[in-house]
Write an enzyme that holds these catalytic residues in place. Structure first.
Site, mmCIF file in Angstrom:
data_model
loop_
_atom_site.group_PDB
_atom_site.id
_atom_site.type_symbol
_atom_site.label_atom_id
_atom_site.label_comp_id
_atom_site.label_asym_id
_atom_site.label_seq_id
_atom_site.Cartn_x
_atom_site.Cartn_y
_atom_site.Cartn_z
ATOM 1 N N LYS A 118 0.824 -1.215 0.000
ATOM 2 C CA LYS A 118 0.000 0.000 0.000
ATOM 3 C C LYS A 118 0.857 1.263 0.000
ATOM 4 C CE LYS A 118 -3.982 -2.046 2.361
ATOM 5 N NZ LYS A 118 -4.902 -1.959 3.521
ATOM 6 N N GLU A 212 -1.843 9.777 8.498
ATOM 7 C CA GLU A 212 -2.817 10.114 7.466
ATOM 8 C C GLU A 212 -3.987 10.881 8.055
ATOM 9 O OE1 GLU A 212 -2.494 6.441 4.249
ATOM 10 O OE2 GLU A 212 -4.160 6.512 5.648
ATOM 11 N N ARG A 313 -6.324 -9.156 -7.915
ATOM 12 C CA ARG A 313 -6.965 -10.469 -7.959
ATOM 13 C C ARG A 313 -8.410 -10.311 -8.391
ATOM 14 N NH1 ARG A 313 -10.161 -9.872 -3.468
ATOM 15 N NH2 ARG A 313 -9.286 -8.663 -1.748
#
Length: 458
Positions: A118, A212, A313
Site C-alpha cells: 500500500k 494520514e 486479484r
C-alpha cells in the site's frame, strides 16, 4: 483453449472457477482440506477412483502441497481465487520461474509486488498526481518530523472546515487494522506516536509509522479493470461497497457506484465516477497491469476521491459489476475473462463494445449474529432453499440436498446472491423479494436455531 488448471481455493469461488474452465474447454483439478470434504466444490468432483480430480491437502496455504499436486496431475496453470495465495507475489513468482513453470492466473508477480504494498502504491500514485489520502507515503521514524506532518494535516482539515478533524497514526508494517490509533488534537500526538512506534517495534520489528488524515464520512467505491498481456486495458464500471460489518467485511455491494435515482449528491456524481475510472486506468497503464484487478477508492461527502489500494486479484463482488455490463447483449463472465487473458489471449473487444445499463446488487449471506458484533454462528444447516428468477443468480458451496456442517476453520459465508434490474429501485425491490423467499434452517450443538444476516440484509 488447451491446458489444465489447479484451483487453489475453496467454496463458491472454486465452483465459479470450475464452471469458467468448463466454458473454456479446460480441464481442472480441485483441492480440499478435511474440513471441506462435504463442500459442494468437492462433491461435484471425483475425490476417489481412476477419474480422481479432487485432492486432499493439509492446508490451502501450503505451497509445497499445492505444487506437488499440480505436478502429479500435470496441471499447466494455477488459479488462486481470492484470499490465500491470490496476492502473494512470492508464490506467483515461484509458480512461474520453477523448473516446471506454470501459468499464474492473475497479474504478473512484479505487478503484484508493486501494487500489493500500500505504501508503494500510494507513492506511485502521488508521482502520477492521482489523489490519495493526505499524509505520508513512506514510514516516518523521527518524532519531530512526524509532529510537523501531523500539524499540517490538522491545518488542512481546518481549511476544509472538517467538523471534527482527526488523524490516524499507523504502524507502517502492520495490516488488518493492527497498530492504528486516532488522534483528535495535536496535543495528544506525541504520546500516541510513541505508543504506536513501540507497538510496531514489538509486533513487526519495524518502528516505522504512517500518518494520514482520518476520513469518516465517505463512500467506498471500486473500479473493475480488465487488462491483457497485449497492452489492452478497459473497465467494467464501478460499484459501491460502503455497507460493511464492524470488521470492515463487505455485506452489500451495488453497481453502479453512484445512482442519482436513490440519493441526492452534493457533487457531480457522474464526473467523479469518470475521474476514478480514468485515474485507475492511468495507474494500470503505468505499471503495465495485465489481468483482472480492482482499484479501491473512497469519496468524501464533498465529492473528493482518494485512491485507497489496489486488489491484484478477482474479487468476491466481481459479478455485481458484470451484471450491469453487456457485450453483444450478454453479461460478461469476468472469471472466464481472467483465465483466458492470463493464458495469453488478447482481449478481443474494445471499451466501446461494452454497454452499461441498469443496476445490480450483491447480497453476502453469512451465518452470523449482526446484533453481537457480527459474531460467526457455527452449526449444521438442515434446509437451504433459494428462489430462482431470470434476474438473479446464487453462488454457494452449501449443498441443498443434505445437511451441511459449517466448518469452524473458515468464515461462515454461505452464499452470494446477485439481483439486477433496469433501475436501482427495481433491483432493490427484487432483492427484497429474493430475501423474503429464501429459507435457511439449522441448529447448533446446543439445539439453538441458526442465526444468519438475512434480516440485516433486508
Amino acid at each position: 483453449m488447451q491446458g489444465k488448471v489447479l484451483i487453489a481455493n475453496r467454496g463458491e469461488i472454486a465452483i465459479r472457477i470450475m464452471n469458467a474452465c468448463k466454458d473454456l474447454g479446460l480441464d481442472y483439478v480441485v483441492v480440499y482440506t478435511d474440513a471441506d470434504r462435504n463442500s459442494q466444490h468437492v462433491q461435484l468432483n471425483q475425490p476417489e477412483g481412476p477419474d480422481k480430480n479432487a485432492w486432499r491437502v493439509t492446508s490451502y496455504t501450503d505451497p509445497n502441497d499445492i505444487l506437488a499436486i499440480a505436478d502429479h496431475t500435470l496441471c499447466t496453470a494455477i488459479h488462486p481465487g481470492y484470499g490465500f495465495f491470490s496476492e502473494d507475489y512470492r508464490f506467483a513468482r515461484r509458480v512461474t520461474i520453477r523448473d516446471r513453470p506454470l501459468a499464474f492466473i492473475g497479474p504478473n508477480w512484479e505487478v503484484i509486488k508493486s501494487l500489493g504494498d500500500k505504501i508503494n502504491t500510494k507513492r506511485v500514485a502521488n508521482q502520477l498526481r492521482i489523489p490519495t489520502i493526505p499524509g505520508t507515503d513512506s514510514p516516518i521514524y523521527n518524532e519531530m518530523e512526524a509532529e510537523e506532518i501531523a500539524t499540517q494535516l490538522f491545518e488542512i482539515q481546518q481549511g476544509q472546515e472538517t467538523g471534527q478533524p482527526s488523524i490516524l497514526v499507523k504502524a507502517a508494517a502492520g495490516g488488518g487494522g493492527m497498530g492504528i490509533e486516532e488522534v483528535h488534537r495535536i496535543e495528544q500526538f506525541r504520546r500516541v506516536y510513541r505508543q504506536v512506534q513501540n507497538y510496531a517495534k514489538r509486533q513487526f520489528g519495524d518502528g516505522g509509522v504512517l500518518i494520514e488524515q482520518c476520513l469518516k464520512d465517505f463512500n467506498h467505491l471500486e473500479v473493475q479493470l480488465v487488462c491483457s498481456q497485449h497492452n489492452e486495458r478497459l473497465h467494467f464500471s464501478s460499484r459501491n461497497c460502503t455497507i460493511q460489518s464492524t470488521g470492515r467485511q463487505k455485506r452489500i455491494e451495488a453497481a453502479p457506484g453512484f445512482d442519482a435515482s436513490c440519493y441526492s449528491y452534493d457533487f457531480d456524481a457522474e464526473k467523479v465516477l469518470q475521474q476514478i475510472v480514468d485515474y485507475s486506468l492511468k495507474l494500470a497503464a503505468h505499471v503495465r497491469y495485465d489481468n483482472v484487478g480492482t482499484w479501491e477508492w473512497i469519496v468524501s461527502r464533498s465529492g473528493r476521491p482518494y485512491l485507497l489500494e489496489v486488489n491484484t486479484r478477482i474479487q468476491v463482488e466481481n459479478d455485481v459489476s458484470a451484471r450491469i455490463s453487456y457485450i453483444d447483449g450478454e453479461h460478461p463472465n469476468l472469471i472466464r475473462e481472467q483465465i483466458r487473458l492470463a493464458l495469453g489471449e488478447p482481449m478481443g473487444y474494445k471499451q466501446k463494445k461494452i454497454e452499461f445499463r441498469g443496476a445490480s446488487i450483491e447480497l453476502r449471506i453469512v451465518a452470523e449474529n449482526t446484533q453481537r458484533d457480527f459474531a460467526p454462528w457455527i452449526g449444521t444447516i438442515t434446509r437451504f432453499d433459494f428462489p430462482q428468477f431470470d434476474w438473479s443468480a446464487v453462488y454457494t458451496h452449501v449443498p441443498v440436498d443434505r445437511p451441511y456442517a459449517i466448518p469452524s476453520e473458515y468464515d461462515p459465508n454461505l452464499a452470494l446472491a446477485l439481483v439486477w434490474g433496469d433501475t436501482m429501485d427495481e433491483a432493490k425491490q427484487r432483492a427484497l423479494q429474493f430475501l423474503d423467499q429464501t429459507i435457511i434452517e439449522g441448529q447448533d450443538s446446543s439445539g439453538g436455531g441458526i442465526i444468519t444476516n438475512l434480516d440485516y440484509l433486508r
